[in-house]
Motif scaffolding. Sequence first.
Motif, PDB file in Angstrom:
ATOM      1  N   ALA A   1       1.126  -1.081   0.137  1.00  0.00           N
ATOM      2  CA  ALA A   1       0.069  -0.033  -0.106  1.00  0.00           C
ATOM      3  C   ALA A   1       0.774   1.225   0.175  1.00  0.00           C
ATOM      4  CB  ALA A   1      -0.692  -0.228   1.033  1.00  0.00           C
ATOM      5  N   PHE A   2       2.068   1.456   0.852  1.00  0.00           N
ATOM      6  CA  PHE A   2       2.702   1.913   1.489  1.00  0.00           C
ATOM      7  C   PHE A   2       3.376   2.650  -0.073  1.00  0.00           C
ATOM      8  CE2 PHE A   2       7.049   3.727   1.323  1.00  0.00           C
ATOM      9  CZ  PHE A   2       7.052   5.438   1.719  1.00  0.00           C
ATOM     10  N   CYS A   3       4.054   1.579  -1.048  1.00  0.00           N
ATOM     11  CA  CYS A   3       4.691   1.751  -2.236  1.00  0.00           C
ATOM     12  C   CYS A   3       3.425   2.404  -3.568  1.00  0.00           C
ATOM     13  CB  CYS A   3       5.058   0.204  -3.166  1.00  0.00           C
ATOM     14  SG  CYS A   3       6.154  -0.601  -1.704  1.00  0.00           S
ATOM     15  N   THR A   4       2.544   1.963  -3.147  1.00  0.00           N
ATOM     16  CA  THR A   4       1.621   2.104  -4.483  1.00  0.00           C
ATOM     17  C   THR A   4       1.205   3.531  -4.320  1.00  0.00           C
ATOM     18  OG1 THR A   4      -0.259   0.245  -4.435  1.00  0.00           O
ATOM     19  CG2 THR A   4      -1.067   2.188  -5.057  1.00  0.00           C
ATOM     20  N   LEU A   5       0.850   4.241  -2.926  1.00  0.00           N
ATOM     21  CA  LEU A   5       0.362   5.579  -2.958  1.00  0.00           C
ATOM     22  C   LEU A   5       1.574   6.389  -3.071  1.00  0.00           C
ATOM     23  CD1 LEU A   5      -1.045   4.594   0.472  1.00  0.00           C
ATOM     24  CD2 LEU A   5      -1.501   6.167  -1.483  1.00  0.00           C
TER      25      LEU A   5
END
Length: 159
Positions: A143-147
């Motif tokens: 999720a962090f990488c996506t954001l």
Amino acid sequence: MLRHPAHWLGLGFGSGLSPIAPGTAGTLWAWGVFVLLQQVFSPAQLGGLIALSLPIGWWACTITARNLGRDDPGCIVWDEVVAMWLILWLLAPASWHGQLLAFALFRLFDAAKPHPVRWADQCFKGSGWRGGWGILFDDLVAAFCTLLVLAAGRHFGLW
């Protein structure tokens, strides 16, 4: 799924029982539910729900994995649910296309597990509470990488 209340949550209310791509099915379920929740709850209430979903999800993933006799079964999708809710909450308000891009990027990071998602996937392997946290942790990193990719794309004018 009916043997323990944790299974309902761990299996994403049945979405993780999809015979085809249970992680994707769980993420789609999460997206649909989030859209509905946005109609009822304020952003602060959604944030509280997500924050509460982490420790409850940790418990549910731990119990469900233990009862299935596997460290990280693919049918456990609460990790995808919480991660997708977190992404959509932090992106809000986002257009349908923005949400679709977030969905696609998250699925790419979660399925392909590039570094650092692969690292996160290996950090907390095993059974018990450590393994239950590990089920959630790699999806939170995805999720962090996506954001991060979405923010970089916005910064450079790609979307």
